[in-house]
Design an enzyme around this catalytic site. Structure first.
Site, short mmCIF file in Angstrom:
data_model
loop_
_atom_site.label_atom_id
_atom_site.label_comp_id
_atom_site.label_asym_id
_atom_site.label_seq_id
_atom_site.Cartn_x
_atom_site.Cartn_y
_atom_site.Cartn_z
CB VAL A 1 18.85 46.53 52.04
CG1 VAL A 1 19.36 45.13 51.78
CG2 VAL A 1 18.76 46.82 53.53
CE LYS B 1 25.81 43.32 57.23
NZ LYS B 1 25.10 42.48 56.26
N1 GLU Z 1 20.34 45.80 58.81
C1 GLU Z 1 20.12 44.98 57.66
C2 GLU Z 1 19.91 43.53 58.04
O1 GLU Z 1 20.54 43.02 58.90
C3 GLU Z 1 21.30 45.15 56.75
C4 GLU Z 1 21.02 44.50 55.48
C5 GLU Z 1 21.81 45.00 54.35
O2 GLU Z 1 21.94 46.20 54.09
O3 GLU Z 1 22.34 44.12 53.68
O4 GLU Z 1 19.12 42.85 57.47
#
Ligand code: GLU
Length: 304
Positions: free
Chosen positions: A258, A66
């Site tokens: 995560v 992100k």
């Molecule tokens: N791809 C994960 C989701 O959308 C990312 C979550 C994360 O790392 O916070 O849940």
């Protein structure tokens, strides 16, 4: 700075914490990752690489993507980005839907899932394959042209992404998603599934420690003011709903995922990445958080 000695001390002190917590299991492909792993890398702005433990083991960067998506979208959209995404901590879980309804489909910040979906939507408007554009962009930041995403992890998340799809549909109903939901979710799952190791990631955040200029290519990624702003957002919103506690303990701008990775930066000095897959309830790596806390205490360096 004696990074070698500091990393060895951290490695020894963090040992009882490695494997404490739970590996993310809501993405099936991540559930099988061995929790008792720990790696840390520091890359100083002269290019010096200092590592300990499993710093060369690739892992799923998940939400750390992100940060790179936001950087690219901020390059493209400038301050108009903030018309569609806010800049306040959410005080809610990263995948919460409730706040979106109260706030008319405008996500609180770009680091919760809803905000990252809007950012991905902006990239989808600009690129035919937003995930490939982001992989290439991140590869330049990391000085690693071989970066890629793990198609199995992406497919695994896609099969279980009902909640993210719900958020995307919801925002679309408010006019805050311009591309088809399926296209945005597909690109989002793919960029979350980018695989990198601690060295790649410490290199990739170094541009923020360097006032917005990529130290490896000399390319200006963001102007200094924008780099300051993204770093501030990392501090206030980068570590889930525990960002306040994380700032209290660590005192560095950081972004976690995560997959168990956390990137951080020390302005003017270095990019840092720590990885250990077992998570606290907040979603932050437990051993990783402890390691960064020890880093700022042992070095006496933080942004405060
Ligand atoms: N791809 C994960 C989701 O959308 C990312 C979550 C994360 O790392 O916070 O849940």
């Amino acid at each position: 700075m004696d990074y070698r000695g500091i990393l060895d001390t951290i490695h020894a002190e963090v040992a009882p914490h490695v494997g404490v917590g739970r590996v993310a299991s809501y993405i099936p492909e991540l559930a099988g990752v061995e929790p008792a792993q720990f790696g840390m890398a520091i890359v100083d702005l002269a290019g010096g690489v200092h590592t300990v433990g499993d710093a060369r083991v690739p892992f799923s960067i998940q939400s750390i993507s992100k940060l790179f998506g936001l950087t690219l979208a901020f390059q493209l959209a400038g301050d108009t980005l903030w018309e569609r995404v806010g800049r306040e901590p959410s005080g809610n879980p990263f995948n919460s839907l409730v706040q979106l309804e109260r706030e008319n489909g405008k996500p609180r910040n770009p680091f919760i899932n809803a905000g990252a979906l809007v950012v991905t939507d902006m990239l989808c408007s600009r690129y035919t394959h937003a995930e490939n554009a982001l992989v290439q962009f991140t590869g330049r930041l990391a000085a690693n042209p071989a970066l890629d995403y793990d198609a199995r992890v992406a497919a695994s998340e896609l099969r279980t992404s009902h909640r993210n799809a719900a958020m995307a549909h919801f925002m679309k109903s408010f006019g805050n998603l311009h591309n088809p939901v399926d296209a945005v979710i597909d690109a989002y799952c793919k960029h979350c599934a980018i695989r990198m190791n601690c060295i790649d990631l410490a290199r990739a955040v170094a541009f923020l420690a360097n006032g917005g200029t990529n130290p490896w290519t000399g390319e200006r990624v963001l102007d200094a003011s924008s780099a300051k702003r993204l770093s501030a957002l990392m501090l206030t919103c980068g570590t889930y709903d525990a960002a306040g506690d994380f700032a209290f303990r660590v005192g560095l701008p950081a972004k976690s995922g995560v997959g168990g990775g956390i990137v951080a930066l020390l302005p003017g000095e270095c990019g840092i990445c720590v990885w250990s897959p077992a998570l606290e309830d907040s979603g932050n790596s437990h051993a990783g958080s402890v390691a960064l806390e020890r880093f700022t205490d042992l070095t006496g360096r933080s942004i405060f």
